[in-house]
Motif scaffolding. Sequence first.
Motif, PDB file in Angstrom:
ATOM      1  N   LEU A  68       0.806  -1.219   0.000  1.00 24.26           N
ATOM      2  CA  LEU A  68       0.000   0.000   0.000  1.00 24.26           C
ATOM      3  C   LEU A  68       0.839   1.268   0.000  1.00 24.26           C
ATOM      4  CD1 LEU A  68      -2.954  -0.865   2.406  1.00 24.26           C
ATOM      5  CD2 LEU A  68      -2.859  -1.008  -0.079  1.00 24.26           C
ATOM      6  N   GLY A  69       2.152   1.122   0.075  1.00 16.79           N
ATOM      7  CA  GLY A  69       3.028   2.283  -0.001  1.00 16.79           C
ATOM      8  C   GLY A  69       2.770   3.288   1.104  1.00 16.79           C
ATOM      9  N   THR A  70       2.824   4.552   0.758  1.00 11.50           N
ATOM     10  CA  THR A  70       2.694   5.617   1.759  1.00 11.50           C
ATOM     11  C   THR A  70       1.278   5.749   2.307  1.00 11.50           C
ATOM     12  OG1 THR A  70       2.368   7.193  -0.048  1.00 11.50           O
ATOM     13  CG2 THR A  70       4.599   6.966   0.809  1.00 11.50           C
ATOM     14  N   SER A  71       0.277   5.166   1.639  1.00 12.36           N
ATOM     15  CA  SER A  71      -1.102   5.317   2.116  1.00 12.36           C
ATOM     16  C   SER A  71      -1.309   4.691   3.490  1.00 12.36           C
ATOM     17  CB  SER A  71      -2.083   4.703   1.110  1.00 12.36           C
ATOM     18  OG  SER A  71      -1.840   3.320   0.949  1.00 12.36           O
ATOM     19  N   VAL A  72      -0.506   3.678   3.850  1.00 10.67           N
ATOM     20  CA  VAL A  72      -0.667   3.054   5.163  1.00 10.67           C
ATOM     21  C   VAL A  72      -0.282   4.018   6.281  1.00 10.67           C
ATOM     22  CG1 VAL A  72       1.666   2.076   5.354  1.00 10.67           C
ATOM     23  CG2 VAL A  72      -0.259   0.905   6.439  1.00 10.67           C
ATOM     24  N   LEU A  73       0.494   5.044   5.958  1.00  7.98           N
ATOM     25  CA  LEU A  73       0.882   6.029   6.969  1.00  7.98           C
ATOM     26  C   LEU A  73      -0.309   6.870   7.429  1.00  7.98           C
ATOM     27  CD1 LEU A  73       4.279   7.215   5.418  1.00  7.98           C
ATOM     28  CD2 LEU A  73       3.900   5.472   7.167  1.00  7.98           C
ATOM     29  N   LEU A  74      -1.435   6.766   6.720  1.00 10.02           N
ATOM     30  CA  LEU A  74      -2.650   7.479   7.123  1.00 10.02           C
ATOM     31  C   LEU A  74      -3.445   6.708   8.172  1.00 10.02           C
ATOM     32  CD1 LEU A  74      -3.884   8.637   3.587  1.00 10.02           C
ATOM     33  CD2 LEU A  74      -2.622   9.984   5.277  1.00 10.02           C
ATOM     34  N   ALA A  75      -3.051   5.471   8.472  1.00  9.46           N
ATOM     35  CA  ALA A  75      -3.818   4.630   9.403  1.00  9.46           C
ATOM     36  C   ALA A  75      -4.040   5.280  10.767  1.00  9.46           C
ATOM     37  CB  ALA A  75      -3.128   3.274   9.561  1.00  9.46           C
ATOM     38  N   PRO A  76      -3.063   5.990  11.356  1.00  6.87           N
ATOM     39  CA  PRO A  76      -3.315   6.599  12.674  1.00  6.87           C
ATOM     40  C   PRO A  76      -4.485   7.580  12.691  1.00  6.87           C
ATOM     41  CG  PRO A  76      -0.963   6.572  12.203  1.00  6.87           C
ATOM     42  CD  PRO A  76      -1.660   6.157  10.945  1.00  6.87           C
ATOM     43  N   ILE A 115      -4.386  -1.028  -7.198  1.00  6.62           N
ATOM     44  CA  ILE A 115      -3.150  -0.258  -7.369  1.00  6.62           C
ATOM     45  C   ILE A 115      -1.972  -1.011  -6.754  1.00  6.62           C
ATOM     46  CG2 ILE A 115      -1.963   1.878  -6.726  1.00  6.62           C
ATOM     47  CD1 ILE A 115      -4.682   3.283  -6.860  1.00  6.62           C
ATOM     48  N   ALA A 116      -2.214  -1.590  -5.565  1.00  5.10           N
ATOM     49  CA  ALA A 116      -1.157  -2.361  -4.905  1.00  5.10           C
ATOM     50  C   ALA A 116      -0.747  -3.563  -5.748  1.00  5.10           C
ATOM     51  CB  ALA A 116      -1.633  -2.822  -3.528  1.00  5.10           C
ATOM     52  N   MET A 117      -1.725  -4.214  -6.367  1.00  2.63           N
ATOM     53  CA  MET A 117      -1.408  -5.368  -7.210  1.00  2.63           C
ATOM     54  C   MET A 117      -0.564  -4.949  -8.405  1.00  2.63           C
ATOM     55  SD  MET A 117      -3.953  -8.156  -8.991  1.00  2.63           S
ATOM     56  CE  MET A 117      -4.340  -8.914  -7.414  1.00  2.63           C
ATOM     57  N   GLY A 118      -0.926  -3.833  -9.033  1.00  3.86           N
ATOM     58  CA  GLY A 118      -0.135  -3.343 -10.157  1.00  3.86           C
ATOM     59  C   GLY A 118       1.288  -3.013  -9.757  1.00  3.86           C
TER      60      GLY A 118
END
Length: 643
Positions: A427-435, A523-526
């Motif tokens: 998921l790249g940088t998008s996981v940094l939005l989890a908080p 997107i992650a799969m690509g």
Amino acid sequence: MTALKFGLVGFLNTAIGYTIIVAALAMGFNDYAANALGYGFGMVMSYSLNRYWTFSCKNQRSFREIIAYLCVFSVAYLANLLVLTSLRVIGFVDQPVAHLLGLAVYSVLFYLLSRSVVFGNGGYDTMSDQPLFQHRQRANVMPLRGNASMPVNGNLFFALAVIANFTILLLFAGLAHPIVIWDEGRIIINAMEMRQSGLSLVTTYNFEPDLWNTKPPLLVWLMTGAMALLGPTEFAPRLPSLISSLGTILLVMLFLRRITGSVAIATFGGLVLAMSGGFFGEHGARTGDYDALLVFFTTGYLMLLFFALHRQRAPISWVLLAAFLGAAALMTKGVAGGAPIVGVFLYIVITRRWRRLFTHPCYLVAGLLALAPLVAFLFLREQVAPGYLNATIFNDVTGRFSEALDNHSGPPWYYLVSTFVNGRFSLGTSVLLAPFALPIANRRTRFALIYALCIALGMLLIVSITATKLQHYYLPAYPFLAISAALAVHACLIHLQTHVATGTVSPRRALIIRIAPIIMLLIAMGQSVHLRINILDPYLDYPRASYGRLLNSLKAQNAPILVLDKGTSISIDPHYSPELRFHVMVAQENGRNVKQTSDVRQLASVSPNTIVATCDQSLISVVQAQFPKLLLKSNGCVARRKI
């Protein structure tokens, strides 16, 4: 009537998909590429037709339904691939009839699963975990039951989701690729030598105690056992890593289902992990390295500790199992097995649960039990072969923290870039939005999300302060990054349901938001496909990786074989070539007269009829000049016979 409608849709889908497959074969596509094109088109078309016509679903599309459909498609498609591969083995290569039989199996299985899992329950959405909080819980006690309203087919959906996630991992990891020099080549030689000399506390290289690779021997023991079971193939020593990676995906899915009660969210988390290049690539499921096994054990004991910390009195069985998994992690990669504990301490400080470590002696006992096997091993190993203790302290602690071993250095933000920016995590940088999902998460999800974030942050702090930096050092955090992403999505979707129920968000806008996680997965799969094709696969494309194929091609030659290769110069060996040595050892075990050398001068003493082979580009001209009769030339390698 439903079966008839499904049959008509299937007939239309089959006709169009089969036409695409035949056309692709005629255009030069291979079996698997043509198959993927046909089924990919059919998947999109059949979803709409089956939903609105075959099963007449009136309810709104849900995140759970889309995930369930993708899982059912993956399982049915896997069955089709098994049929196709089986027919290829018996000779039906690039034959349309093989695809026709695969289509038949796919259609029957797809109908049965679609009816029972996707559309048969009226689009039941397992996103909500509200029943978990209908009764008052005592302070600091986390309920452990799943969603009581889970439908009967929930377990079937979960089983299919697990199979789908396993399939994705196997497709990305691949099962047939050559052994690479770093680091699995040396570990596999450790296992090959132990296989020949017997199980031991001492791992060897060139049948001498190995003081360069000083990790405990648990993985080498497992590799030795795998080769005893399957024989010394390229796949056998990688089997422990592959099984460990599959086990880690299962642990993540079980954890998420237990926390949220949602199979869809469990599937999302499993997919995020399975498609992460750092997880399925080098040092992960793909190779015979320590890290996949390490991640399985650390993930297991960290999850058990989470549930134990949320009980006033943790069951002894949980704590003992956590101690066992902790001991296994330490026996896999030494002190690295205990590094994630930093995140646990961070969590208990933030949530003010640190007193439980001192009020219940079971945690102290568990810690001592986890350390005991490693301490005993270090003592016994030093007695058997003195010098090991100093070497392992330098390799795994002082040297790795104080200096960049083998020039593996990087800035403090190295892991932020390699993991999130460069796409090693799917998921790249998008996981940094989890908080940012913490304020809207309910109590149970919020605690689990904080815990996962603490593990990821704690690991990041530990690996960032070391002078030696390698991408796979951060791998134990990947399962908890996937959990963080899944829990954040879960919190957002539950929050969205509340707004839809109160009328503050329109159903149309809610549908767009629900599709967002699917778009993230696509997107992650690509990105993962790009990583696999353009980075991981080219890494295997170097001449010395072809020695296995070269020696297999020379099996029919009834003559001695001398393999000439200079190897790679490293600090402890100027002619280092473990991947070649593996294939030579396998050939010798099979009774073949195969030897290797790095000394060009030995060519002068080669006896007549001997085959000289090399994949070393700097030596091909030397071999060609001295041995005129060409036997084989392929993949950058040559084999010539002395007349």
